[in-house]
Design a protein around this motif. Sequence first.
Motif, PDB file in Angstrom:
ATOM      1  N   ARG A 124       0.816  -1.213   0.000  1.00  0.00           N
ATOM      2  CA  ARG A 124       0.000   0.000   0.000  1.00  0.00           C
ATOM      3  C   ARG A 124       0.851   1.264   0.000  1.00  0.00           C
ATOM      4  N   ALA A 171      -1.003   4.739  -0.421  1.00  0.00           N
ATOM      5  CA  ALA A 171      -2.417   4.647  -0.782  1.00  0.00           C
ATOM      6  C   ALA A 171      -3.282   5.304   0.285  1.00  0.00           C
ATOM      7  N   ASP A 176      -5.405   5.339  -3.868  1.00  0.00           N
ATOM      8  CA  ASP A 176      -5.037   4.196  -4.710  1.00  0.00           C
ATOM      9  C   ASP A 176      -4.602   4.629  -6.116  1.00  0.00           C
TER      10      ASP A 176
END
Length: 196
Positions: A124, A171, A176
């Motif tokens: 992430r 993220a 994202d």
Amino acid sequence: MTSAHHAPVLPEDLVLSIERAGYYPALVVDVVAAALSGERIEGHLVHLETTFDRDVVRRHITVLVLTPSRLLIAHLDDHADEPPAPQDVATATTESIPLDAVKGVMLTHVVENPESYVPGSLGREVTLTLGWGTVARVDLVPASCSDPDCDADHGYEGTITGDDIALRISAAADGDDRLADALSFARDLSSAIGKG
């Protein structure tokens, strides 16, 4: 008689990314367009960073642009000008690096709970580090030996640090889409410098 300013037109997706960052978008677009000199854009990455300097919030935007022959880096910062007339100012710096001078693209993936890693997710958060070696800093210190009674001159020792740029994209903080943009830009740039 006045002449109209006609900056080269940037691709719509780059302009939208700059506008989404929200940091003086008209200024950022003009700075990037002026440095581009009409060359075709093959990829881009826009990264906004907010820092806290005592009780003041500072913003910094970096725009990376990949062209057929160059990596263009634009940095814009805001800060207060010096007294006697303190006012908010923005400083814009661009650097144009020939693709054959880019030494490397490093992508560091941060993966939480690696024991439950899902194939294809790549975590992430990433840190994208680019090195091109235009400027190097040399840090020298007097060399010494382990003998506490030695008073001989051992010369100097030091390190040479290359002029790199590192952008951290998360993220959670950036979204994202920005993480996907960073991964895509890293792939595009790696591919472009691999052809040289």
